[in-house]
Design an enzyme around this catalytic site. Structure first.
Site, PDB file in Angstrom:
ATOM      1  N   TYR A 271       0.857  -1.181   0.000  1.00  0.00           N
ATOM      2  CA  TYR A 271       0.000   0.000   0.000  1.00  0.00           C
ATOM      3  C   TYR A 271       0.896   1.235   0.000  1.00  0.00           C
ATOM      4  CZ  TYR A 271      -3.133   3.629   1.811  1.00  0.00           C
ATOM      5  OH  TYR A 271      -3.848   4.778   1.975  1.00  0.00           O
TER       6      TYR A 271
ATOM      7  N   GLU B 142      -3.637   7.485  -3.975  1.00  0.00           N
ATOM      8  CA  GLU B 142      -3.500   6.197  -3.295  1.00  0.00           C
ATOM      9  C   GLU B 142      -3.241   5.105  -4.320  1.00  0.00           C
ATOM     10  OE1 GLU B 142      -6.093   4.754   0.262  1.00  0.00           O
ATOM     11  OE2 GLU B 142      -6.998   3.966  -1.561  1.00  0.00           O
TER      12      GLU B 142
END
Ligand code: GDP
Ligand code: MN
Length: 387
Positions: free
Chosen positions: A115, A199
């Site tokens: 991530y 993101e």
């Protein structure tokens, strides 16, 4: 402003951030083109302004919003069954979001999913880069092993900071130079385009040791869009609430909520407090609406139209504290668009309140006037409940 994954990935390409290539399909007539480009495997991804697609379900099917198609037939079938359908994920609410476009991408084998995000951290007022070793679809449910660095916007991001991120991810030494370049480019994109969030989840580690963005989420700062006319073109009107848009054209802030009591208030703080009080007394606000400080009759009239266009509205509460706004002027706006079909409770306090109340008493006798804040909230809650 939210943009779609395929648009975000176009920005990634512009900034040399490795990502998967693809093709957008908006109608069934484009299936042959899609199969020409993807004759075997492909990852097919519903383009909606919400995440959680991999674990979401398309209504009336048992298909997810991110699908690994294994053949041309499989690809064609998935497109036919899902384009135009409604995808429900843990981020869309139960009504889901309609799929107007599908994004077909090359399938990339990955060894691991990380991530990586950059966002504006409000408490430190600095851009914050966050990584996690355990990326992918799990992280949204339980954010774990997150590691963040904060960037001084004056001096920018430093290599030593990115190395700290690489350590937190446990990256092999040979990958670190690639990672430094990727994060630097990502930060440059974040600043150049005035994003508030970028993101990448997941950031894949390929079998060859490369890093690649498999998903991309970008949120742009609405207040900076005037500096980026080219980004305005990325707006997807189908994803926007048309009422929000109309309110903004009259310099008002409107956000739909899930309840049935429409609120028309001047000032964001008072508007929030009003919604809280409605909830406190057992009601549910249908919206947030801030008239702004001026609150002229045209705005008030338009605000009344907007909240009446929300099909959930079953009563209206106007709460105005006069200061810069004059209550008699607000009352004139109310008179122009006052509904007869549902209860309307009005609280006018402050500048010209008495004149405003007088106007409404004379010309709109169905309007309930109540000066006390708590009593006025209780009044609208009970009137809507009675209906
Ligand atoms: P989200 O569920 O809306 O966040 O959609 P994603 O684009 O993140 O897709 C969900 C999951 O599908 C990802 O976490 C990956 O595990 C997987 N996925 C998506 N694209 C690819 C791909 O190109 N290759 C591989 N191996 N997995 C993918
Ligand atoms: Mn994702």
């Amino acid at each position: 402003m939210n943009i779609h994954e395929f648009q975000a990935k176009e920005l990634f390409v512009e900034y040399n951030i490795p990502t998967t290539n693809g093709l957008v399909v908006r109608s069934l007539s484009e299936i042959p083109i899609a199969l020409e480009r993807f004759p075997e495997k492909s990852v097919i991804k519903a383009q909606i302004h919400a995440g959680g697609r991999g674990k979401g379900t398309i209504v009336g099917t048992d298909l997810p919003g991110v699908y690994l198609a294994r053949s041309a037939e499989d690809t064609a079938r998935y497109i036919q069954q899902t384009l135009g359908g409604v995808l429900v994920t843990n981020q869309t609410g139960s009504q889901g979001k309609r799929i107007y476009a599908l994004y077909l991408c090359d399938v990339v084998e990955v060894e691991h999913e990380y991530y990586l995000s950059v966002q504006l951290d409000r408490s430190t007022a600095k851009p914050m880069v966050t990584v996690s070793r355990s990326g992918g679809v799990e992280i949204e449910a339980n954010a774990k092993n997150l590691y963040s660095i904060f960037i001084d916007p004056e001096s920018g991001i430093h290599a030593f900071q990115i190395r700290a991120l690489a350590r937190a991810l446990g990256l092999e030494r040979r990958i670190v130079p690639n990672f430094i370049e990727l994060v630097s480019n990502l930060y440059r994109l974040f600043c150049d385009k005035d994003a508030t969030l970028i993101e990448i989840n997941p950031l894949g580690l390929t079998l060859e040791g490369g890093l690649i963005a498999l998903d991309a989420k970008v949120i742009l700062d609405d207040n900076a869009l005037y500096r980026h006319p080219e980004l305005e073109a990325l707006r997807d009107a189908a994803e926007d609430d048309p009422l929000e848009d109309r309110a903004s054209r009259f310099s008002m802030n409107y956000v739909a909520a899930e309840g049935d009591i429409a609120c028309i208030v001047n000032g964001a703080g008072l508007a929030m407090a009003t919604m809280d009080m409605i909830a406190f007394y057992g009601g549910k606000a249908a919206n947030f609406l801030d008239l702004g400080s001026r609150a002229d009759p045209i705005q008030v009239r338009e605000a009344l139209r907007i909240v009446q266009e929300n099909p959930n509205t079953r009563g209206i509460f106007v709460n105005v504290f006069g200061g810069i706004a004059q209550c008699d002027v607000v009352a004139e706006g109310i008179l122009e668009q006052c509904p007869q079909t549902m209860p309307v409770v009005v609280r006018l306090q402050g500048a010209s309140a008495e004149r405003g109340q007088q106007l409404l008493r004379e010309r709109a006798p169905s309007v309930v006037l109540e000066n006390d804040l708590e009593r006025s909230v209780q009044m609208i809650v009970s009137k809507v409940r009675e209906r």
